[in-house]
Design a protein around this motif. Sequence first.
Motif, PDB file in Angstrom:
ATOM      1  N   ALA A 195     107.277  89.461  42.787  1.00  0.00           N
ATOM      2  CA  ALA A 195     108.333  88.451  42.695  1.00  0.00           C
ATOM      3  C   ALA A 195     109.550  88.838  43.534  1.00  0.00           C
ATOM      4  O   ALA A 195     110.303  87.977  44.000  1.00  0.00           O
ATOM      5  CB  ALA A 195     108.741  88.275  41.232  1.00  0.00           C
ATOM      6  N   ASN A 196     109.728  90.124  43.764  1.00  0.00           N
ATOM      7  CA  ASN A 196     110.866  90.590  44.563  1.00  0.00           C
ATOM      8  C   ASN A 196     110.773  90.168  46.026  1.00  0.00           C
ATOM      9  O   ASN A 196     111.765  90.200  46.758  1.00  0.00           O
ATOM     10  CB  ASN A 196     110.963  92.117  44.487  1.00  0.00           C
ATOM     11  N   GLN A 197     109.573  89.796  46.455  1.00  0.00           N
ATOM     12  CA  GLN A 197     109.390  89.399  47.856  1.00  0.00           C
ATOM     13  C   GLN A 197     109.658  87.914  48.091  1.00  0.00           C
ATOM     14  O   GLN A 197     109.594  87.443  49.228  1.00  0.00           O
ATOM     15  CB  GLN A 197     107.965  89.751  48.313  1.00  0.00           C
ATOM     16  N   GLN A 250     108.316  78.806  39.059  1.00  0.00           N
ATOM     17  CA  GLN A 250     107.541  77.748  39.709  1.00  0.00           C
ATOM     18  C   GLN A 250     107.506  77.937  41.225  1.00  0.00           C
ATOM     19  O   GLN A 250     106.466  77.725  41.864  1.00  0.00           O
ATOM     20  CB  GLN A 250     108.122  76.379  39.365  1.00  0.00           C
ATOM     21  N   LEU A 251     108.612  78.363  41.803  1.00  0.00           N
ATOM     22  CA  LEU A 251     108.648  78.631  43.240  1.00  0.00           C
ATOM     23  C   LEU A 251     107.698  79.775  43.599  1.00  0.00           C
ATOM     24  O   LEU A 251     106.988  79.717  44.610  1.00  0.00           O
ATOM     25  CB  LEU A 251     110.066  78.990  43.680  1.00  0.00           C
ATOM     26  N   THR A 252     107.717  80.797  42.768  1.00  0.00           N
ATOM     27  CA  THR A 252     106.846  81.952  43.009  1.00  0.00           C
ATOM     28  C   THR A 252     105.383  81.528  42.996  1.00  0.00           C
ATOM     29  O   THR A 252     104.603  81.886  43.898  1.00  0.00           O
ATOM     30  CB  THR A 252     107.076  83.047  41.946  1.00  0.00           C
ATOM     31  N   VAL A 296     104.448  79.560  46.137  1.00  0.00           N
ATOM     32  CA  VAL A 296     104.285  80.406  47.327  1.00  0.00           C
ATOM     33  C   VAL A 296     102.966  81.176  47.252  1.00  0.00           C
ATOM     34  O   VAL A 296     102.206  81.238  48.219  1.00  0.00           O
ATOM     35  CB  VAL A 296     105.471  81.386  47.471  1.00  0.00           C
ATOM     36  N   VAL A 297     102.692  81.749  46.087  1.00  0.00           N
ATOM     37  CA  VAL A 297     101.459  82.541  45.912  1.00  0.00           C
ATOM     38  C   VAL A 297     100.220  81.690  46.138  1.00  0.00           C
ATOM     39  O   VAL A 297      99.255  82.121  46.781  1.00  0.00           O
ATOM     40  CB  VAL A 297     101.418  83.184  44.507  1.00  0.00           C
ATOM     41  N   SER A 298     100.246  80.458  45.633  1.00  0.00           N
ATOM     42  CA  SER A 298      99.082  79.584  45.757  1.00  0.00           C
ATOM     43  C   SER A 298      98.957  78.948  47.142  1.00  0.00           C
ATOM     44  O   SER A 298      97.977  78.265  47.437  1.00  0.00           O
ATOM     45  CB  SER A 298      99.139  78.488  44.689  1.00  0.00           C
ATOM     46  N   GLY A 299      99.971  79.147  47.983  1.00  0.00           N
ATOM     47  CA  GLY A 299      99.922  78.615  49.341  1.00  0.00           C
ATOM     48  C   GLY A 299     100.428  77.195  49.464  1.00  0.00           C
ATOM     49  O   GLY A 299     100.333  76.581  50.531  1.00  0.00           O
ATOM     50  N   GLN A 335     113.306  76.114  52.673  1.00  0.00           N
ATOM     51  CA  GLN A 335     112.341  75.254  51.981  1.00  0.00           C
ATOM     52  C   GLN A 335     112.314  75.543  50.477  1.00  0.00           C
ATOM     53  O   GLN A 335     112.133  74.628  49.675  1.00  0.00           O
ATOM     54  CB  GLN A 335     110.951  75.421  52.586  1.00  0.00           C
ATOM     55  N   LEU A 336     112.497  76.798  50.119  1.00  0.00           N
ATOM     56  CA  LEU A 336     112.518  77.161  48.695  1.00  0.00           C
ATOM     57  C   LEU A 336     113.751  76.584  48.004  1.00  0.00           C
ATOM     58  O   LEU A 336     113.680  76.089  46.878  1.00  0.00           O
ATOM     59  CB  LEU A 336     112.485  78.682  48.536  1.00  0.00           C
ATOM     60  N   ILE A 337     114.895  76.632  48.695  1.00  0.00           N
ATOM     61  CA  ILE A 337     116.122  76.060  48.122  1.00  0.00           C
ATOM     62  C   ILE A 337     115.974  74.551  47.969  1.00  0.00           C
ATOM     63  O   ILE A 337     116.369  73.962  46.959  1.00  0.00           O
ATOM     64  CB  ILE A 337     117.340  76.424  48.998  1.00  0.00           C
TER      65      ILE A 337
END
Length: 403
Positions: free
Chosen positions: A347-349, A375-377, A380-383, A391-393
């Motif tokens: 999650a730190n990445q 949810q953002l994490t 990202v992990v799921s692609g 984009q995350l913001i």
Amino acid sequence: MILKNLPAIFEPARPVLQRIEQAGFEAYFVGGCVRDTILGDHIHDIDIATSAYPSEIKAIFNRTVDTGIEHGTVMILDHGTGYETTTFRTESGYQDYRRPDHVTFVRSLAEDLKRRDFTINALALKENGEVIDLFNGLTDLKHHLIRAVGKPEERFHEDALRMMRAVRFASKLDFNIDTATEQGIKDNAPLLAKIAVERIRVEFEKMLMGQNPASGLAKFLETGLYQYCPGLDHQQAKLAALLPLSKWQLLSDAQVWSLMAWQLSLSRQGISSFLKSWKTSNDLIKAVQKRVPAIQAIRAGKVDNLIIFKTGLQGLLDANAVAKVFGWGMPEQQLREQFAQLPIKSANQLAVNGGQLIKQAGIKPGPLLGQIIYQLTESVVSGELPNQTDQLISMAQKIAKEG
């Protein structure tokens, strides 16, 4: 028997025995290090027993520490590495079935060895390689047999944990248990309830990490010892279902307890309650809770990015080790490659943090912020979303707006 080429671990300790002998006393390597030397197994540490009393040991050597003086144990520091030596002793009175009420120092090696648990552990070794075998331990090693020294009932009344040690050695060494010794365990199994669960846990873990865990587990069940272990008294059928499985190679306590949690069909809360009853650490409880869902994913053939991310590489490998016991493990290299291909590995990445979301996305501190980061994490992990700050913001603002 003379052992001509002792393992290197003995060499630095030989001067200790030589100095004790030069002072007119006896000194020997004893216990498991002698057994494992004869078997050709790895030796973790060495134990030294002597006819010299603690005060005499302290007079022979310049630098000593009283590590267990009341039981005759003194650490010698004269030769760099610290070596603990323990005076020959006899013990009497075991009202708690764990510790002797009284210890008496003696000069006799025979008196010292006859209080030990099993014949294969009652061997002594001189510094010149000569093995002293007073209880036919060499014969039992040859025949792969675990036999109590003297009367089994007496040995188990001295320390009831020895019953667990017997089934542990059956697994560790892939040995059989002598008939009289096994009967002694059956007759005295209830005494195990008097032993601290932490001590039982160590033997149980070692049993399931041995050469032949199914053999140790079979004796654990046949002798009734399982009835006096936390959470296992009504689980004989589920434990017995493990006996036909042959591909055991568990290497850590996390793997052992993940196997148990899976086999006992424990929920997340069930895992916590079960492992707390065994007095494991909170870290181990959390580790097992992570690994069990991964075991399920491996079995179902649905090891996706989210499972890999949540479990972590070591957790994934542990889960796979358990899956291999049942015959449906995955190639380890495949799991390593899947982990290596994750967009982020912790999650730190994630390219944004809580502070950025508060300042740049206008999200207030609180539970919603944590849920958005989670949810953002996952996205990202799921692609589903690139790990890019803007984009995350933007996505965080959208989630917050939608509530």
